[in-house]
Scaffold this motif. Structure first.
Motif, PDB file in Angstrom:
ATOM      1  N   LYS A  46     -72.869 -29.727  10.014  1.00 26.70           N
ATOM      2  CA  LYS A  46     -73.691 -29.402   9.145  1.00 26.70           C
ATOM      3  C   LYS A  46     -74.617 -30.549   8.611  1.00 26.70           C
ATOM      4  O   LYS A  46     -75.557 -30.524   8.218  1.00 26.70           O
ATOM      5  N   ILE A  47     -73.907 -31.459   8.031  1.00 29.15           N
ATOM      6  CA  ILE A  47     -74.404 -32.671   7.273  1.00 29.15           C
ATOM      7  C   ILE A  47     -75.428 -33.470   8.216  1.00 29.15           C
ATOM      8  O   ILE A  47     -76.307 -33.812   7.973  1.00 29.15           O
ATOM      9  N   ILE A  48     -74.557 -33.657   9.638  1.00 28.79           N
ATOM     10  CA  ILE A  48     -75.510 -34.281  10.520  1.00 28.79           C
ATOM     11  C   ILE A  48     -76.710 -33.474  10.621  1.00 28.79           C
ATOM     12  O   ILE A  48     -77.853 -34.091  10.851  1.00 28.79           O
ATOM     13  N   GLU A  49     -76.645 -32.223  11.006  1.00 28.65           N
ATOM     14  CA  GLU A  49     -77.857 -31.405  11.023  1.00 28.65           C
ATOM     15  C   GLU A  49     -78.844 -31.265   9.973  1.00 28.65           C
ATOM     16  O   GLU A  49     -80.179 -31.457  10.123  1.00 28.65           O
ATOM     17  N   GLY A  71     -66.290 -35.098   2.394  1.00 31.13           N
ATOM     18  CA  GLY A  71     -67.168 -34.589   3.087  1.00 31.13           C
ATOM     19  C   GLY A  71     -68.038 -35.331   3.836  1.00 31.13           C
ATOM     20  O   GLY A  71     -68.572 -35.087   5.248  1.00 31.13           O
ATOM     21  N   ALA A  72     -68.327 -36.638   3.517  1.00 35.35           N
ATOM     22  CA  ALA A  72     -69.206 -37.412   4.131  1.00 35.35           C
ATOM     23  C   ALA A  72     -68.134 -38.512   5.288  1.00 35.35           C
ATOM     24  O   ALA A  72     -69.043 -39.379   5.781  1.00 35.35           O
ATOM     25  N   GLU A  73     -66.989 -38.325   5.317  1.00 41.29           N
ATOM     26  CA  GLU A  73     -66.305 -39.060   6.360  1.00 41.29           C
ATOM     27  C   GLU A  73     -66.845 -39.000   7.830  1.00 41.29           C
ATOM     28  O   GLU A  73     -67.320 -37.878   8.245  1.00 41.29           O
ATOM     29  N   GLY A  74     -66.761 -40.197   8.418  1.00 35.29           N
ATOM     30  CA  GLY A  74     -67.268 -40.269   9.768  1.00 35.29           C
ATOM     31  C   GLY A  74     -68.606 -40.392  10.028  1.00 35.29           C
ATOM     32  O   GLY A  74     -69.369 -40.742  11.039  1.00 35.29           O
ATOM     33  N   ILE A  75     -69.459 -40.611   8.722  1.00 39.57           N
ATOM     34  CA  ILE A  75     -71.169 -40.800   8.684  1.00 39.57           C
ATOM     35  C   ILE A  75     -71.005 -42.216   8.313  1.00 39.57           C
ATOM     36  O   ILE A  75     -70.486 -42.594   7.058  1.00 39.57           O
ATOM     37  N   LEU A  96     -66.966 -30.880  -0.459  1.00 40.64           N
ATOM     38  CA  LEU A  96     -65.831 -30.886   0.158  1.00 40.64           C
ATOM     39  C   LEU A  96     -64.575 -31.494  -0.447  1.00 40.64           C
ATOM     40  O   LEU A  96     -64.992 -32.719  -0.859  1.00 40.64           O
ATOM     41  N   LEU A  97     -63.561 -31.007  -0.937  1.00 41.39           N
ATOM     42  CA  LEU A  97     -62.493 -31.595  -1.397  1.00 41.39           C
ATOM     43  C   LEU A  97     -61.398 -31.945  -0.305  1.00 41.39           C
ATOM     44  O   LEU A  97     -60.297 -32.453  -0.519  1.00 41.39           O
ATOM     45  N   SER A  98     -61.451 -31.134   0.666  1.00 44.73           N
ATOM     46  CA  SER A  98     -60.354 -31.380   1.868  1.00 44.73           C
ATOM     47  C   SER A  98     -61.083 -31.250   3.122  1.00 44.73           C
ATOM     48  O   SER A  98     -62.129 -30.666   3.101  1.00 44.73           O
ATOM     49  N   GLY A  99     -60.425 -31.510   4.149  1.00 45.85           N
ATOM     50  CA  GLY A  99     -61.027 -31.343   5.489  1.00 45.85           C
ATOM     51  C   GLY A  99     -60.524 -32.680   6.386  1.00 45.85           C
ATOM     52  O   GLY A  99     -60.028 -33.364   5.686  1.00 45.85           O
TER      53      GLY A  99
END
Length: 399
Positions: free
Chosen positions: A316-319, A333-337, A307-310
């Motif tokens: 789906k990463i959590i899953e 993509g990994a923000e918040g984890i 992911l480059l934006s978001g």
């Protein structure tokens, strides 16, 4: 407690990020003995089909929906350029949905009314006039930030200009409306800090995505995934997913494949665009929507999330982590984890870093397995569904 959920899309089927997150909260609240009622938008993009829902969920959640046409209207979108109104928000402002909310609030009382995403905020005044219950915003993302990041990575100057307009008007609306709620529950600590740093004066907490341990018990069984296989799964009508996959295929995959000609990359997700369906690229298989996301993830080895934006958190990463899969992602993509680089996730900011991490996982299966096991432990610790529901209830009680 009795809670009304006003949802920008149906929590069922839970086959993309937003519905999965909503479904997890609703199912957790029901399991904890609370009453829930759902009013959801059913759209051309994400239709609600009550008949396809499990009967127990449909009855316990007292599900109702309203049809909205959310397709982009070119003329309306063009003239929006000359206003300060958010076109994103305007599309959700519906007389039919107002009538449904009015009828429900005239007949029932609730302890909490929760609005899923800022797009449900046009109904705040109506809700206040019909109910004294505290109104909570469930912020899945910082919505304008998604569009700003998409705009900044867009090369076409006309498209960039329009996307910047969308981001600017959405930011103006988002920042104006946040203090009109009684409380805000973000999905990440980072998003909570953003609101606080931007003059949010109402109670705010971060309630992340919670996983029911039983849902992923099968993922710990000894199932041998296809060795050396890479995969991505996500809704492919979401612009950041399309943008990230195009970047990955152009900048990363071709160079990696030259030195790893036996490698395979499987691309799955609903609403796959034609340019991907018709693409011919060595080593890449475009599957489209799969019957069972969990089975698909269990059958492959290494998850890629370029992911480059978001904004918010990638469900789906959590899953994938919960299924003990090695995950390679970008920082966005990994923000918040709460990951630890090299221990439970691999983070790449450049094509060269992506290729390096892919080579390490592909060439060292034991390392790949270890990453997956550590990722599973991270989810069990940080994303325990029951503990997260307890935190949410305490926040409700505070309000």
């Amino acid at each position: 407690m009795k809670i009304l959920f006003l949802c920008n899309k149906s929590p069922w089927p839970p086959n993309e990020g937003g519905p999965i997150a909503m479904n997890a909260l609703i199912s957790g609240l029901l399991k904890a003995g609370h009453q829930v009622k759902i009013i959801a938008v059913s759209s051309n993009k994400f239709p609600a089909d009550p008949k396809a829902m499990p009967e127990e969920f449909r009855e316990k959640a007292s599900f109702e929906s309203v049809e909205l046409d959310l397709s982009v209207k070119p003329i309306a979108a063009f003239f929006n350029l000359f206003t300060k109104d958010s076109y994103h928000v305007q599309r959700f402002d519906s007389p039919a949905l107002k009538s449904k909310i009015n009828n429900v609030l005239s007949e029932e009382t609730f302890d909490i009314i929760q609005l899923e995403t800022i797009y449900m905020a046009p109904y705040l005044d109506l809700i206040r006039s019909r109910s004294s219950a505290p109104i909570v915003l469930r912020a899945h993302n910082i919505e304008h930030l998604i569009w700003w990041r998409v705009a900044e990575s867009t090369k076409n100057i006309l498209k960039k200009t329009y996307l910047r307009h969308l981001a600017k008007t959405l930011k103006h609306y988002e920042m104006k409306i946040i203090n009109q709620f009684h409380g805000i529950a973000t999905i990440t600590e980072r998003d909570a800090r953003f609101f606080k740093d931007h003059d949010c004066n109402v109670p705010i907490t971060d309630i992340t995505f919670g996983v029911e341990k039983s849902r992923f018990e099968d993922c710990t069984q000894d199932i041998l995934p296809e060795e050396g296989s890479f995969f991505h799964i996500g809704s492919m009508d979401w612009i950041p997913n399309q943008e990230g996959i195009k970047w990955f295929l152009d900048e990363v995959w071709d160079n990696f494949y030259k030195s790893h000609p036996k490698a395979r990359f499987y691309l799955a997700g609903r609403n796959m665009p034609e340019w991907l369906i018709n693409m011919q690229k060595e080593g890449v298989e475009v599957l489209g929507e799969v019957d069972n996301a969990m089975d698909f993830m269990r059958s492959k080895s290494i998850m890629l999330v370029p992911l480059l934006s978001g904004s918010g958190i990638r469900i789906k990463i959590i899953e994938g982590l919960a299924c003990s899969r090695a995950v390679i992602s970008t920082p966005i993509g990994a923000e918040g984890i709460q990951y630890t680089q090299g221990k439970n996730m691999l983070i790449a900011s450049t094509p060269e870093e992506f290729i390096h991490h892919m080579h390490e996982c592909y060439s060292h299966p034991d390392y790949c397995i270890k990453l997956g096991k550590e990722g599973r432990l991270l989810i069990e610790e940080e994303h325990n569904g029951e503990r997260i529901i307890d935190r949410l209830i305490k926040f409700y009680q505070q309000l």
